[in-house]
Enzyme design. Sequence first.
Site, PDB file in Angstrom:
ATOM      1  N   GLU A 112       0.836  -1.208   0.000  1.00  0.00           N
ATOM      2  CA  GLU A 112       0.000   0.000   0.000  1.00  0.00           C
ATOM      3  C   GLU A 112       0.866   1.252   0.000  1.00  0.00           C
ATOM      4  O   GLU A 112       0.622   2.206   0.736  1.00  0.00           O
ATOM      5  CB  GLU A 112      -0.954  -0.005   1.209  1.00  0.00           C
ATOM      6  CG  GLU A 112      -1.970  -1.125   1.207  1.00  0.00           C
ATOM      7  CD  GLU A 112      -2.903  -1.066   0.006  1.00  0.00           C
ATOM      8  OE1 GLU A 112      -3.156   0.045  -0.493  1.00  0.00           O
ATOM      9  OE2 GLU A 112      -3.361  -2.128  -0.445  1.00  0.00           O
ATOM     10  N   GLY A 113       1.901   1.236  -0.825  1.00  0.00           N
ATOM     11  CA  GLY A 113       2.853   2.343  -0.868  1.00  0.00           C
ATOM     12  C   GLY A 113       4.045   2.010  -0.001  1.00  0.00           C
ATOM     13  O   GLY A 113       4.037   2.272   1.196  1.00  0.00           O
TER      14      GLY A 113
END
Length: 431
Positions: A109-110
């Site tokens: 998620e990043g």
Amino acid sequence: AFKGTVEYSFVREQFGLPIGRFEGIQEKMADIAGKTFLLESMRVLTTEGLGLGVKPSVVTAIAKYHMTELGRDVLNSAMDVQAGKAIQRGPQNTLAGGYSALPIAITVEGANILTRNLMIFGQGAMRCHPHLKDMVDLIHSNESSADAEFNKVLRKTIGFSVKNAFRSLGKGYLPFLRESESALPEVRQYEKRVNSIAAKLAPLADLSLAVLGGDLKKAELLSARLGDVMSYLYGAMAAIRFYEQRIEDRKLALPYFEYAIQWSLQQADQAIVNFINNFPNTATRGLMRLLTNTYTNSVKGISDDLVRELSLASMQDNSVKDQLTHLVRVIPGDGNDINEQAFKAKHAVAHLLSKVQKALRKEPVVPFISFEHALNKLQEKGVINAEEAAKLHDYNEKRKLAVRVDEYTFDLELLPASQTLKAVDGGKNAA
């Protein structure tokens, strides 16, 4: 991690003292407590914005990166304190699951490396600067009026940068120019420091963009440090807001707040020092030092007195601890429940334990077979009555259960606590 560690550190004793009274443990506990306060502050502020329908991409990037990294710090410190209890997997282990899962939050998620080095400052500069996006759009525009419009925006940008430079000079050298809006005296000094650091960040960003231009994207070590300054300022502001608006008892929460905001501002100051020291242009580096009043590498740290104060405060059973741990789900019979019961039981009999300690120092029970045996002897002598003895025995059973680790047979079958409690220190460290 905060809940389990402070409860364990209060219940687990060595040499007749809770291990949370030893300074080596206190250093870790204070870091856990202060960063937990900071984490909760950032969580509340960020989710409030999302709840209002705002889509703050830079803020969420800051929160994602720094909250997962802070979580890693807190968990590592908690593992250090709980030691074998945190390593041995089983129903009583409150840390192993989170410790194993944390790398997932950090790498997906990043990924955190990408978030810190490219997103926070890269997106932040574009979104926060009043003229930068217009300049970029005009550079790529095919309109006939683009050149004239670009010159207008350029003049505005230069004026904005000059204003930032003078603002940084004033707040860096003249402390009375630093503003504070808080009505709380304990907050105002930190609000002024936030104001000063924010003023320093602006000319650093302006000069970096002017000197390095597009190469700043490639200079990830530099842009990441500018992003760090932004991030720690956000954390400091979140801590102020949480302390002012959410804390039920500010007097009890003061050491938590002071540790959280001092740590945030210390990190921001250090990021500025490291950024200037590593800027590749010598002349610009000198100008940066002048504008920000940064001539030394030393950064004020957190005092030992605050570490001791916060570590002791964190072992108290009060509203601040409840506020910071309200999202922890306690299931009857699990590790959190066992730790909590022992923690509360010890607080309830603290005065009786002090009474027992004084009696044993005055007239030791020899041989000291177990804490239970000592209690029975003291009851026979009339030092404690039957009701007091019952409370102490109840606490001792909960204590033994809290400090034990899960044990297994060679076939990996979990042994019930009743079969393993006899191996727990014989009660020598109960009082």
